[in-house]
Write a protein that holds these residues in place. Sequence first.
Motif, short mmCIF file in Angstrom:
data_model
loop_
_atom_site.label_atom_id
_atom_site.label_comp_id
_atom_site.label_asym_id
_atom_site.label_seq_id
_atom_site.Cartn_x
_atom_site.Cartn_y
_atom_site.Cartn_z
N MET A 1 0.84 -1.19 0.00
CA MET A 1 0.00 0.00 0.00
C MET A 1 0.88 1.24 0.00
SD MET A 1 -3.06 -0.83 2.75
CE MET A 1 -3.63 0.84 2.70
N LYS A 2 0.40 2.28 -0.66
CA LYS A 2 1.15 3.53 -0.71
C LYS A 2 0.61 4.51 0.34
CE LYS A 2 2.70 3.10 -5.37
NZ LYS A 2 2.89 3.71 -6.66
N PHE A 3 1.54 5.25 0.93
CA PHE A 3 1.21 6.23 1.96
C PHE A 3 2.04 7.48 1.75
CE2 PHE A 3 0.40 2.10 3.81
CZ PHE A 3 -0.81 2.28 4.45
N LEU A 4 1.61 8.56 2.35
CA LEU A 4 2.38 9.79 2.40
C LEU A 4 3.07 9.82 3.76
CD1 LEU A 4 2.92 12.28 0.68
CD2 LEU A 4 1.07 13.42 1.89
N MET A 5 4.41 9.87 3.77
CA MET A 5 5.16 9.82 5.01
C MET A 5 5.65 11.20 5.43
SD MET A 5 8.77 7.93 5.91
CE MET A 5 9.76 9.21 5.12
N ASN A 6 5.44 11.51 6.68
CA ASN A 6 6.02 12.69 7.31
C ASN A 6 6.89 12.23 8.46
OD1 ASN A 6 4.90 15.03 5.88
ND2 ASN A 6 2.96 14.15 6.53
N THR A 7 7.89 13.04 8.80
CA THR A 7 8.78 12.71 9.90
C THR A 7 8.85 13.88 10.87
OG1 THR A 7 10.76 13.52 8.82
CG2 THR A 7 10.18 11.23 8.40
N GLY A 8 9.36 13.60 12.04
CA GLY A 8 9.53 14.61 13.07
C GLY A 8 10.08 13.97 14.32
N ARG A 9 10.09 14.69 15.38
CA ARG A 9 10.58 14.16 16.67
C ARG A 9 9.41 13.67 17.50
NH1 ARG A 9 15.54 14.10 15.56
NH2 ARG A 9 16.73 16.01 15.34
N THR A 10 9.70 12.70 18.36
CA THR A 10 8.74 12.27 19.37
C THR A 10 9.34 12.53 20.74
OG1 THR A 10 9.55 10.00 19.60
CG2 THR A 10 7.91 10.40 17.86
N VAL A 11 8.51 12.62 21.75
CA VAL A 11 9.00 12.84 23.11
C VAL A 11 9.91 11.70 23.54
CG1 VAL A 11 8.31 13.04 25.53
CG2 VAL A 11 7.03 14.27 23.77
N ASN A 12 9.47 10.47 23.28
CA ASN A 12 10.28 9.31 23.69
C ASN A 12 11.62 9.27 22.96
OD1 ASN A 12 8.37 8.40 25.51
ND2 ASN A 12 7.37 7.08 24.01
N GLN A 13 11.64 9.72 21.73
CA GLN A 13 12.90 9.78 21.00
C GLN A 13 13.83 10.79 21.66
OE1 GLN A 13 12.51 11.46 17.12
NE2 GLN A 13 14.38 10.53 16.36
N MET A 95 19.13 20.60 6.02
CA MET A 95 18.21 19.57 6.52
C MET A 95 17.55 18.89 5.32
SD MET A 95 16.96 18.34 9.29
CE MET A 95 15.56 17.83 10.23
N PRO A 96 17.65 17.55 5.25
CA PRO A 96 16.99 16.84 4.14
C PRO A 96 15.47 17.05 4.16
CG PRO A 96 18.51 15.40 5.30
CD PRO A 96 18.38 16.65 6.12
N ASP A 97 14.86 16.78 3.03
CA ASP A 97 13.39 16.85 2.94
C ASP A 97 12.80 15.66 3.68
OD1 ASP A 97 13.49 19.09 1.28
OD2 ASP A 97 13.60 17.87 -0.53
N PHE A 98 12.20 15.90 4.81
CA PHE A 98 11.62 14.83 5.61
C PHE A 98 10.10 14.87 5.62
CE2 PHE A 98 15.82 14.58 7.81
CZ PHE A 98 16.04 13.23 7.60
N LYS A 99 9.51 15.65 4.75
CA LYS A 99 8.05 15.79 4.74
C LYS A 99 7.48 15.34 3.40
CE LYS A 99 8.13 17.93 8.74
NZ LYS A 99 8.07 17.14 9.93
N SER A 100 6.33 14.72 3.47
CA SER A 100 5.51 14.40 2.30
C SER A 100 6.20 13.53 1.26
CB SER A 100 4.99 15.69 1.66
OG SER A 100 4.25 16.43 2.59
N HIS A 101 6.81 12.45 1.70
CA HIS A 101 7.39 11.48 0.78
C HIS A 101 6.42 10.33 0.57
CE1 HIS A 101 11.46 12.96 0.31
NE2 HIS A 101 11.48 13.25 1.60
N GLU A 102 6.26 9.90 -0.67
CA GLU A 102 5.44 8.73 -0.92
C GLU A 102 6.27 7.50 -0.58
OE1 GLU A 102 4.06 6.82 -4.89
OE2 GLU A 102 2.52 8.29 -4.30
N VAL A 103 5.68 6.62 0.23
CA VAL A 103 6.33 5.37 0.60
C VAL A 103 5.36 4.23 0.34
CG1 VAL A 103 7.86 6.37 2.35
CG2 VAL A 103 5.60 5.54 3.03
#
Length: 129
Positions: A1-13, A95-103
Amino acid sequence: MKFLMNTGRTVNQGVTVENKGSVEYAREASTCFMHEFDMLELGVDDGDPVLVRGPVGEVVMRVKASVEVEIGTVFVPYGPYANHIVAADTHSTGMPDFKSHEVEIEPTDEEPKLVYELMEDLGGLAYER
C-alpha cells in the motif's frame, strides 16, 4: 500500500537521543505510526514488522496505531531509520526533505535492525554498543 510519510521528533525519541545505541532509542526511532484503519487494511497489528520503501531505499520498522495520524499517511521519527528511505540532499538548507514522501509499506517477517547494524549496512562505523 502507498502512503504519504512525514517525519519529526517524538517525546520518547528525545528522552533516548543521547544514547543512540540503546534498544530504547532503536525501538522509538524504528516505529512507523499509522492510522488503525490503514493497519486493518494492510493486515497488521501493533508491533508487527513492516517493510517501508521510500524514494532512495527501504528499511524494516514496527507499526504502531496512532489516532493522531491521518488515514493514508504515516509518521516516522527522524533518525537512522528515516535516513534509510529519504534522500540526503538538503537543497542548501542543511536539513533533508523529511516531509511528504510517498512510501510503500507491506508486512514482512523480517525484524528491524538495531541502529549500529543500519550504520554498518551503509559502510559506516557502528555506534557504541
